[in-house]
Design an enzyme around this catalytic site. Structure first.
Site, PDB file in Angstrom:
ATOM      1  N   CYS B 119       0.810  -1.186  -0.106  1.00  0.00           N
ATOM      2  CA  CYS B 119      -0.072  -0.187   0.050  1.00  0.00           C
ATOM      3  C   CYS B 119       0.816   1.148  -0.081  1.00  0.00           C
ATOM      4  CB  CYS B 119      -1.207   0.010   1.053  1.00  0.00           C
ATOM      5  SG  CYS B 119      -2.350  -0.827   1.304  1.00  0.00           S
ATOM      6  N   LEU B 120       0.690   1.996  -0.840  1.00  0.00           N
ATOM      7  CA  LEU B 120       1.369   3.281  -1.010  1.00  0.00           C
ATOM      8  C   LEU B 120       0.756   4.552  -0.350  1.00  0.00           C
ATOM      9  CD1 LEU B 120       2.779   2.933  -4.745  1.00  0.00           C
ATOM     10  CD2 LEU B 120       4.166   2.667  -2.512  1.00  0.00           C
TER      11      LEU B 120
END
Lengths: 803, 174
Positions: B119-120
């Site tokens: 997850c950025l």
């Protein structure tokens, strides 16, 4: 597949395979270094930079410092600390090490400067110096930002090698410039022919230089000139002498000065100090004495001994001829009297003459032969004979009084005398008032006081003049001075001077200054004249004493006579004690007739005595009887006497005015005592002889008497002597009473004759007194007839007494 | 560009930007793009190496260069934790960023999608969109994976979700 892409893949691969560099954090490194130090693997000081991110070893620091120095040759420690990035403390420490190790470096004022830097600087300075020919050190110091002292220490070893010039008084000069200034100094110094203050010269040279160099010219210091000048003097390029470093006397001036003095002195054999002052010689006496040791220094002149010989010859001549000379007339005109005086004192002839009292120097320059002065004195003394005995003494005495008035406190005796005599003279001057009455006491005191006041100004004036004129001959011992002062008035200097010019017309002919010669000469003669005068006075005084003696004897004799007479008569008065009116009458008569002349005689003689005592010549007046004084005159004379004598005298005069002979007699006795005279008491024997002589006298008179009126009282007196043995002096008015007293004693016929005669006399006298002088009047006939009657009666009257 | 630490930002700016806009289906142009991708990766890698910050190895898994595999690692408490890394180039690339997968950590953390895709942050997508097509794989790694590893690995290690391979070995041995 694309070739390029493959290549990139490979590259990427290799890039990923490549070994990555290894990095340590600062903290780790610091810890590592600490660990190393701890383990003594690093066994030296490790410094770190200001940023704290770098370590540096001292060696490296030194290397860096040296490299910094090498860049410019001169670097400040502060700049060094900045550029190296190390704390100033360490930089200073290492810089000291660096400088200590390298002899070509120096650490000055926080700067490290290398030797070659100075060389460069000097080269620069030299370049500039060659351009400008002179540079101020201060300018250089400011330019290179170094202290001028440091600059001097740096420049000095390089002057002459790197810098071609000369360092003088904070300035650098090129040799050419120095040569130029030197030439200026030489020129100026050679141009000077009179003594000069060198600093003034330098300032004028400075102005000259400034003008030449324009605005760029640097002020050249006086010391620069001075050093050059000293060099020139030392080399002998400029001739002269320097005194106190600044006073320059060119030798040409000194030579000229000497030559001038020499020529003047050899020509005139005298040279004045003033002339030397004009020539610029400040100490003429020393100068001349060193040059002419045989010369004689005088007050304003320097003189050759030959002048003394000349003067000596002239003076000798004068002394031998018995004349006088003003030495100034023989000497050159430049001589003043002090010089002449000094020179005279050097003359051998004067010295010997003074020793044997043959010469006299007056007024500094005048020489008088003693014989000349003696001659003068004798001539003047001759004058004295005429002066002293005549009115001149009067004239002089006025002055004398003034003098002695001043001297009151110191010489009371003299004061007394002089004021006394002075007042008499004064009185004589003012008028004959005194001749008659010997002056009354009131006026006398008034005179005296005015005498003391009036002439004071004249005296003080005279004193001033005297002190001015005769200061040279003034100041003998106080005694003689006093004498002189005492009788100063007698020969005033003016009179003497005048007299001198009369006696010696030469004085006036030769234009002699009276102030300088005549006054001293007069001053010289005056004491002698005064002595002569005093001697004369003394002689006169001794004369007077004899006279006084004579007068006193005379007086005593007369006093005795008259006092005895009056006592005799007094006794006669006793007869009339019962008749008061007659008694009073008789008393008064006696006082008036007998006592008054006696008092007058006494007073005038005493006055005369006083004068004689004071040495005043009074003509010996033997005709004292003729003197008759008024009561006012008597009082004046009595007041003139001193102290108690005056009081007693007054008492006598008052008693004379009274009615009682006894009172008068007591007063007279007191007065006579005071005078030193005696009033003889009448004793029996004396009374008899007196009475006898009186009687004889009276009878002689009576027999000789021809006047019918005058004979009566005499006859009465004679009768009284006959019957009462008393002498009677009765006035005409008392005759009748006297006659009535005789009534008992005479026989009737005789008494009658007396009474008759008396009545006839009274009638005659009334007639005479009533006579108007008219010859035709009948009264004159009656008078004549009465007279005849009386004349007829006279023999009878005479017969009364002759019994 | 906020949201990233200064080191990441400075690094990012030093990675060369790309110019060609092409996806995997664009044929020759894609090759051009791929070349640029390589150049950027080389630059990034060498940069990391010079900074002693080398943290991944990747290589193209197929000739077209649409699938990439490799490894990435992170040093925590002086221990190196290494994970497999794989991702595909999406068809819409470069408009869409590649989805980076760490299959070994799948299910071990919340910050991950199924299949191990990380997850950025919220910042990543807008930034990427803004810089498309100039950002490439190197940028995606630098902006996406490096911060994620720095944030997540210490948590994972501390919570014991992952263990060092030495420990694993030693525990297995013991």
């Amino acid at each position: 597949m694309d070739e390029e892409l493959l290549e990139l893949q490979r590259q990427f691969e290799s890039a990923q395979q490549a070994k990555s560099s290894i990095r340590l954090s600062e903290r780790n490194v610091v810890e590592l270094v600490q660990k190393l130090q701890h383990l003594h693997i690093i066994d030296f000081d490790l410094l770190h930079t200001v940023s704290g991110k770098e370590y540096i070893t001292p060696d490296q620091l030194r290397v860096e410092i040296v490299s910094e120095i090498k860049k410019l040759g001169r670097v400040s420690l502060i700049d060094l600390a900045d550029s190296v990035g190390v704390d100033l403390y360490h930089v200073e420490k290492q810089a000291q090490v660096v400088v200590a190790n390298d002899s070509l470096l120096m650490l000055i004022n926080g700067e490290i400067v290398s030797d070659w830097y100075w060389n460069n600087v000097c080269e620069e300075i030299n370049d500039r110096l060659q351009e400008c020919s002179q540079i101020a050190l201060a300018e250089i110091a400011a330019q290179y930002q170094v202290g001028s002292e440091l600059l001097v220490t740096v420049l000095e070893p390089r002057i002459g090698s790197l810098i071609k010039g000369r360092l003088e008084g904070g300035q650098l000069y090129t040799p050419a410039y120095v040569a130029r200034v030197n030439a200026m100094v030489r020129g100026a110094a050679r141009g000077i022919t009179v003594p000069m203050n060198l600093s003034a010269l330098w300032s004028s040279l400075q102005i000259l230089l400034q003008e030449m160099d324009g605005a760029s010219g640097v002020a050249v210091e006086g010391s620069f000139f001075q050093s050059m000048f000293n060099g020139l003097v030392k080399e002998g390029q400029v001739l002269g002498s320097v005194r106190a470093g600044v006073h320059w006397t060119p030798s040409v001036f000194a030579i000229a000065q000497k030559e001038c003095v020499d020529s003047f002195f050899s020509q005139n054999s005298v040279v004045s100090y003033e002339a030397l002052h004009k020539l610029g010689i400040t100490q003429p006496t020393q100068f001349l004495q060193s040059r002419y040791p045989e010369g004689i220094p005088l007050v304003t002149l320097f003189v050759h001994p030959s002048t003394v010989d000349m003067l000596d010859a002239a003076v000798e001549d004068v002394i031998e001829r018995g004349s006088w000379i003003d030495s100034l007339s023989v000497l050159p005109a430049s001589f003043v009297s002090q010089d002449a005086h000094k020179l005279l004192s050097l003359c051998p002839s004067i010295q010997t003459a003074l020793k044997v009292n043959k010469a006299l120097i007056l007024g500094d320059s005048y020489v008088f032969s003693t014989s000349f002065v003696k001659d003068l004195y004798e001539r003047m003394e001759k004058d004295l004979d005429t002066i002293s005995l005549s009115g001149l003494s009067d004239e002089f005495h006025v002055n004398k009084v003034a003098k002695s008035g001043q001297e009151t406190s110191s010489t009371p005796d003299f004061n007394e005398t002089s004021s006394e005599s002075g007042s008499t003279k004064q009185a004589a001057d003012k008028g004959s008032r005194k001749k008659k009455g010997k002056s009354n006491t009131n006026t006398r005191t008034a005179d005296n006081s005015s005498d003391n006041q009036d002439p004071v100004p004249t005296k003080s004036k005279k004193n001033q003049r005297k002190s001015k004129g005769t200061s040279s001959s003034h100041g003998p011992d106080p005694k003689s001075n006093k004498i002189k002062e005492e009788s100063l008035g007698i020969f005033s200097e003016e009179e003497l001077c005048q007299r001198l010019t009369e006696l010696v017309p030469d004085f006036e002919d030769q234009g002699v200054d009276p102030e300088t010669v005549l006054v001293p000469l007069a001053g010289h003669l005056r004491p002698m004249l005064l002595n002569a005068w005093n001697e004369r006075k003394k002689a006169a005084f001794t004369d007077n004493t004899q006279k006084i003696k004579r007068v006193l004897d005379n007086l005593q004799k007369k006093l005795d006579e008259s006092s005895l007479n009056i006592q005799l008569y007094e006794k006669g008065l006793d007869l009339f004690d019962d008749n008061p009116t007659t008694s009073v009458l008789l008393h008064r008569h006696l006082l008036k007739t007998t006592a008054a002349p006696m008092v007058d005689m006494l007073l005038s003689k005493l006055d005369m005595l006083n004068k004689l005592r004071n040495g005043i010549d009074v003509e010996d007046s033997d005709n004292a009887e003729s003197i008759s004084l008024s009561s006012g005159d008597r009082i004046a004379l009595a007041k003139k006497f001193e102290g108690p004598l005056s009081i007693k005298g007054n008492a006598v005069v008052e008693a004379l005015e009274g009615k009682h002979v006894e009172a008068y007699m007591t007063a007279l006795r007191a007065f006579a005592d005071e005078c030193g005279l005696t009033v003889k008491k009448l004793d029996k024997k004396l009374e008899r002889t007196l009475l006898h002589s009186y009687r004889k006298d009276l009878s002689a008179q009576v027999s000789a008497e021809a006047d019918p009126v005058a004979i009566l009282p005499k006859v009465v007196s004679l009768l009284y002597i006959q019957f009462y043995g008393r002498a009677l002096q009765a006035p005409g008015r008392a005759i009748s009473v006297a006659i009535s007293k005789l009534k008992d004693k005479l026989d009737d016929s005789a008494y009658k004759i007396l009474e008759e005669y008396h009545a006839a006399t009274v009638t005659l006298l009334t007639l005479i007194s009533a006579a108007t002088g008219d010859e035709e009047d009948c009264t004159s006939d009656r008078t004549l007839s009465k007279k005849e009657l009386l004349e007829r009666l006279m023999p009878a009257l005479k017969g009364l007494v002759s019994q | 560009m906020e949201g990233w630490d200064p080191t990441t930002k400075s690094t990012l700016t030093q990675i060369p930007l790309l110019t060609v806009k092409a996806g995997p289906r664009d044929g020759a142009v894609w090759t051009q793009r791929l070349k640029e991708e390589y150049k950027a990766l080389i630059a990034y890698t060498s940069m990391n190496k010079s900074k002693d910050n080398d943290w991944f190895r990747i290589s193209a898994a197929n000739p077209e260069g649409t699938r990439w595999t490799g490894k990435c690692w992170y040093v925590h408490n002086l221990l190196k934790y290494e994970f497999d890394l794989q991702f595909d180039i999406p068809v819409t690339y470069p408009a869409t960023a590649p989805e980076l997968e760490l299959p070994q950590l799948d299910g071990k953390t919340h910050k991950m999608y199924r299949g191990g895709k990380i997850c950025l942050t919220v910042h990543f997508k807008p930034l990427w969109a803004k810089n498309s097509p100039r950002f490439g794989i190197a940028h995606a790694l630098c902006l996406g994976l490096a911060p994620w590893l720095a944030a997540e690995i210490p948590i994972l290690v501390d919570s014991g979700m992952i263990k060092h391979k030495d420990d694993v070995v030693s525990t297995s041995e013991s």
